[in-house]
Structures are given as structure tokens and as C-alpha cells.
Design an enzyme around this catalytic site. Structure first.
Site, PDB file in Angstrom:
ATOM      1  N   ASN A   1       6.630   3.784   6.308  1.00 56.84           N
ATOM      2  CA  ASN A   1       6.302   4.330   7.620  1.00 56.84           C
ATOM      3  C   ASN A   1       4.851   3.961   7.927  1.00 56.84           C
ATOM      4  O   ASN A   1       3.932   4.555   7.361  1.00 56.84           O
ATOM      5  CB  ASN A   1       6.493   5.856   7.577  1.00 56.84           C
ATOM      6  CG  ASN A   1       6.038   6.532   8.857  1.00 56.84           C
ATOM      7  OD1 ASN A   1       5.775   5.873   9.869  1.00 56.84           O
ATOM      8  ND2 ASN A   1       5.940   7.853   8.831  1.00 56.84           N
TER       9      ASN A   1
ATOM     10  N   LYS B   1       3.182   4.387  10.515  1.00 52.88           N
ATOM     11  CA  LYS B   1       2.529   5.354  11.415  1.00 52.88           C
ATOM     12  C   LYS B   1       1.739   4.620  12.512  1.00 52.88           C
ATOM     13  O   LYS B   1       2.122   3.531  12.922  1.00 52.88           O
ATOM     14  CB  LYS B   1       1.639   6.311  10.622  1.00 52.88           C
ATOM     15  CG  LYS B   1       2.377   6.956   9.448  1.00 52.88           C
ATOM     16  CD  LYS B   1       1.681   8.160   8.901  1.00 52.88           C
ATOM     17  CE  LYS B   1       2.416   8.638   7.665  1.00 52.88           C
ATOM     18  NZ  LYS B   1       1.935   9.889   7.165  1.00 52.88           N
TER      19      LYS B   1
ATOM     20  N   HIS C   1      10.045  13.515  11.629  1.00 52.08           N
ATOM     21  CA  HIS C   1       8.907  13.440  10.708  1.00 52.08           C
ATOM     22  C   HIS C   1       8.013  14.665  10.918  1.00 52.08           C
ATOM     23  O   HIS C   1       7.856  15.137  12.048  1.00 52.08           O
ATOM     24  CB  HIS C   1       8.117  12.143  10.961  1.00 52.08           C
ATOM     25  CG  HIS C   1       7.111  11.887   9.885  1.00 52.08           C
ATOM     26  ND1 HIS C   1       5.881  12.494   9.871  1.00 52.08           N
ATOM     27  CD2 HIS C   1       7.164  11.117   8.771  1.00 52.08           C
ATOM     28  CE1 HIS C   1       5.212  12.091   8.794  1.00 52.08           C
ATOM     29  NE2 HIS C   1       5.976  11.250   8.111  1.00 52.08           N
TER      30      HIS C   1
ATOM     31  N   GLU D   1       4.950  14.999  11.109  1.00 53.82           N
ATOM     32  CA  GLU D   1       3.875  14.824  12.099  1.00 53.82           C
ATOM     33  C   GLU D   1       4.423  14.993  13.520  1.00 53.82           C
ATOM     34  O   GLU D   1       3.725  15.464  14.411  1.00 53.82           O
ATOM     35  CB  GLU D   1       3.201  13.449  11.901  1.00 53.82           C
ATOM     36  CG  GLU D   1       2.303  13.465  10.668  1.00 53.82           C
ATOM     37  CD  GLU D   1       2.165  12.141   9.952  1.00 53.82           C
ATOM     38  OE1 GLU D   1       2.467  11.086  10.534  1.00 53.82           O
ATOM     39  OE2 GLU D   1       1.750  12.164   8.774  1.00 53.82           O
TER      40      GLU D   1
ATOM     41  N   GLU E   1      10.382  15.585   2.508  1.00 55.99           N
ATOM     42  CA  GLU E   1       8.940  15.361   2.489  1.00 55.99           C
ATOM     43  C   GLU E   1       8.214  16.703   2.584  1.00 55.99           C
ATOM     44  O   GLU E   1       8.029  17.232   3.687  1.00 55.99           O
ATOM     45  CB  GLU E   1       8.534  14.494   3.683  1.00 55.99           C
ATOM     46  CG  GLU E   1       9.191  13.149   3.721  1.00 55.99           C
ATOM     47  CD  GLU E   1       8.363  12.155   4.510  1.00 55.99           C
ATOM     48  OE1 GLU E   1       7.892  11.184   3.913  1.00 55.99           O
ATOM     49  OE2 GLU E   1       8.158  12.372   5.722  1.00 55.99           O
TER      50      GLU E   1
ATOM     51  N   GLY F   1       0.189  12.526   2.945  1.00 55.82           N
ATOM     52  CA  GLY F   1      -1.153  12.040   3.264  1.00 55.82           C
ATOM     53  C   GLY F   1      -2.264  12.825   2.582  1.00 55.82           C
ATOM     54  O   GLY F   1      -3.431  12.681   2.929  1.00 55.82           O
TER      55      GLY F   1
ATOM     56  N   SER G   1       2.857  11.151  -0.537  1.00 54.70           N
ATOM     57  CA  SER G   1       1.900  10.534  -1.462  1.00 54.70           C
ATOM     58  C   SER G   1       2.560   9.766  -2.602  1.00 54.70           C
ATOM     59  O   SER G   1       2.097   9.807  -3.746  1.00 54.70           O
ATOM     60  CB  SER G   1       0.925  11.589  -1.996  1.00 54.70           C
ATOM     61  OG  SER G   1       0.198  12.164  -0.926  1.00 54.70           O
TER      62      SER G   1
HETATM   63  C1  PEP Z   1       5.037   9.857   5.368  1.00 54.61           C
HETATM   64  O1  PEP Z   1       4.337   9.763   6.344  1.00 54.61           O
HETATM   65  O2  PEP Z   1       6.258   9.877   5.527  1.00 54.61           O
HETATM   66  C2  PEP Z   1       4.416   9.910   4.054  1.00 54.61           C
HETATM   67  C3  PEP Z   1       5.156  10.228   3.040  1.00 54.61           C
HETATM   68  O3  PEP Z   1       3.061   9.623   3.985  1.00 54.61           O
HETATM   69  P1  PEP Z   1       2.195   9.451   2.633  1.00 54.61           P
HETATM   70  O4  PEP Z   1       2.976   8.575   1.704  1.00 54.61           O
HETATM   71  O5  PEP Z   1       0.911   8.857   3.076  1.00 54.61           O
HETATM   72  O6  PEP Z   1       2.034  10.836   2.054  1.00 54.61           O
END
Ligand code: PEP
Length: 250
Positions: free
Chosen positions: A9, A11, A95, A97, A167, A173, A213
Site C-alpha cells: 500500500n 499510500k 483501511h 486511515e 491490521e 506506521g 509495521s
Molecule cells: C498499512 O498502511 O496498511 C500498513 C500496514 O502500514 P505500515 O506497514 O507502514 O505499518
């Protein structure tokens, strides 16, 4: 045996030339022999060009969001047919976000899931609890509600075109990763919920990705858990080397 699926992703990162460089790096490192599914989800402005570059490679294309209407007065939004016209096979829906920054709720996410599936797109459906919810001990309750509401009226046939991405919001993040045991526990719970709503067969076929992460250093142990079928990767997918290393772990 479920196939592993690694999705990146991107972003709101990478302009057109940066997108071309990143996807070219991924393609050249990957070769033609991948044992897992690989999906890249660039920003809308790069989808068409990335689609051209991934032609005849194992890399598949996804978008990061989609509106639930087909067309109309929805300034700034994007529709299913627009995504398909630039080669998208997948779309990320729900997601965290989108949920937290842009106010998407379960009802909107359900409409998006249904519209994407009805239009022939495959969905990466994101769910996960916040830190407060985990500390309150209500992770399972939160995840169950997101599944029940998000998949309302989604048929067993349509479920075959869904990947669930678990997630935990506190791990996205932040550099904090769920331990493989914490992630496995929730993945197994999610599979159980899918069995309750659909069937054992549906639950056994469902790919459930972990996201939060994921990095080259922790990917292998996470991906070795029995109910973790892949990863949705944010930060670590922005460099071809680290994304390729996560793919190699899968
Ligand atoms: C994500 O945005 O789906 C995500 C898992 O980000 P990160 O790997 O940076 O935590």
C-alpha cells in the site's frame, strides 16, 4: 493450501516517475517465478502507468480506495469503472486511515465492498482494533463487528474475491508490530467468525493478511503462523529491496 499474498500500500507516496522507478525495481527483482501473489497499490495518478509496466509480469494492480456509487456528483472520488479502466484487479477497502482520518464507517465500507465485488473487483478488506480497544480487552468484539457489518449481504461466492487484512491500528506506521502469537490469535478468531457466518470451506479458503509495521526482519516469523496468509505492507513497500525481501519470506 492457501497461497500467500503480499500487497504493498503505497499510500500518498510516489509521484509518476517515483512510481515508475519503484515498480521497475520490484519487477526486475521478482523475475517471473513467484510462489505468492504480489499486488501493488499505487496512488490513483500512477495506476495507468504502473499497469503498463506490470504487463506480462506476476505483479497485480490494486487501488487504495473507491466510492460506492457508479458515477455522479462526488467531487474528488473515484469509481469502480475508472479503476477497472486503468487495469485494477484489486481495491483496498476500509483501511484504518480511511476510517479514522476520513470518517468512513462500517455502513459505507459495506457499500464499498458490495459495489467493488459486484463490479468484478477483488477486495482487500481491512479491519483492526485501536490501542484503547486492545487495552480494554475488546479486540475480538471490535473485529467481529467490523466483519459482520462490513460483509453484510456479501454472498459466499463474493467472499471468494475478498482478502481480509487484519491490521491492528496501533501497529500501523508506528514501528510496533503485533507479536506473531498476538496476530495468529486474532487471525484464528477471524477465520472462526467466517466459518460461523459462511462455512468451514469458505473460512479455509479465505486469505487473511496481517498488516502493521511488517518489515524484512519480522516478515518470516509472522508469515509462518498457520492463519497468516500474507501481509499488507505500508512503509516497507516503498523501497523495492525491502518489499522484495518480504515477498521472499512468503
Ligand atoms: C498499512 O498502511 O496498511 C500498513 C500496514 O502500514 P505500515 O506497514 O507502514 O505499518
Amino acid at each position: 493450501m492457501r497461497k500467500k499474498v503480499i500487497a504493498g500500500n503505497w499510500k500518498m507516496n510516489n509521484d509518476l516517475s517515483e512510481s515508475q522507478n519503484l515498480v521497475s525495481g520490484i519487477i526486475s527483482g521478482l523475475g517471473n517465478d513467484t510462489k505468492c501473489d504480489v499486488i501493488v497499490c499505487p496512488p490513483f495518478t500512477s495506476l495507468s502507468e504502473v499497469n503498463t509496466l506490470i504487463k506480462d509480469t506476476p505483479v497485480k494492480l490494486g487501488a487504495q480506495n473507491m466510492h460506492y456509487e457508479d458515477s455522479g456528483a462526488f467531487t474528488g472520488e473515484i469509481s469502480n469503472s475508472m479503476l477497472k479502466s486503468v487495469g485494477c484487479e484489486y481495491v483496498i477497502i476500509g483501511h484504518s486511515e480511511r476510517r479514522t482520518i476520513f470518517g468512513e464507517n462500517d455502513e459505507m465500507i459495506n457499500k464499498k465492498n458490495k459495489k467493488a465485488l459486484e463490479s468484478g473487483l477483488k477486495v482487500i478488506f481491512c479491519i483492526g482494533e485501536s490501542l484503547e480497544q486492545r487495552e480494554e480487552g475488546i479486540t475480538n468484539e471490535v473485529v467481529k463487528k467490523q466483519i459482520v457489518n462490513g460483509l453484510m449481504n456479501v454472498t459466499p461466492d463474493d467472499l471468494m474475491n475478498i482478502i481480509i487484512a487484519y491490521e491492528p491500528v496501533w501497529a500501523i506506521g508506528t514501528g510496533k508490530t503485533a507479536t506473531p502469537e498476538q496476530a495468529q490469535e486474532v487471525h484464528s478468531f477471524i477465520r472462526g467468525q467466517i466459518e460461523n457466518i459462511y462455512s468451514k470451506e469458505s473460512s479455509e479458503n479465505l486469505q487473511i493478511q496481517y498488516g502493521g509495521s511488517v518489515k524484512p526482519e519480522n516478515a518470516a516469523t509472522l508469515l509462518s503462523q498457520p492463519d497468516i496468509d500474507g501481509a499488507l505492507v505500508g512503509g516497507a513497500c516503498l523501497k523495492a529491496d525491502s518489499f522484495l525481501s518480504i515477498i521472499a519470506s512468503a
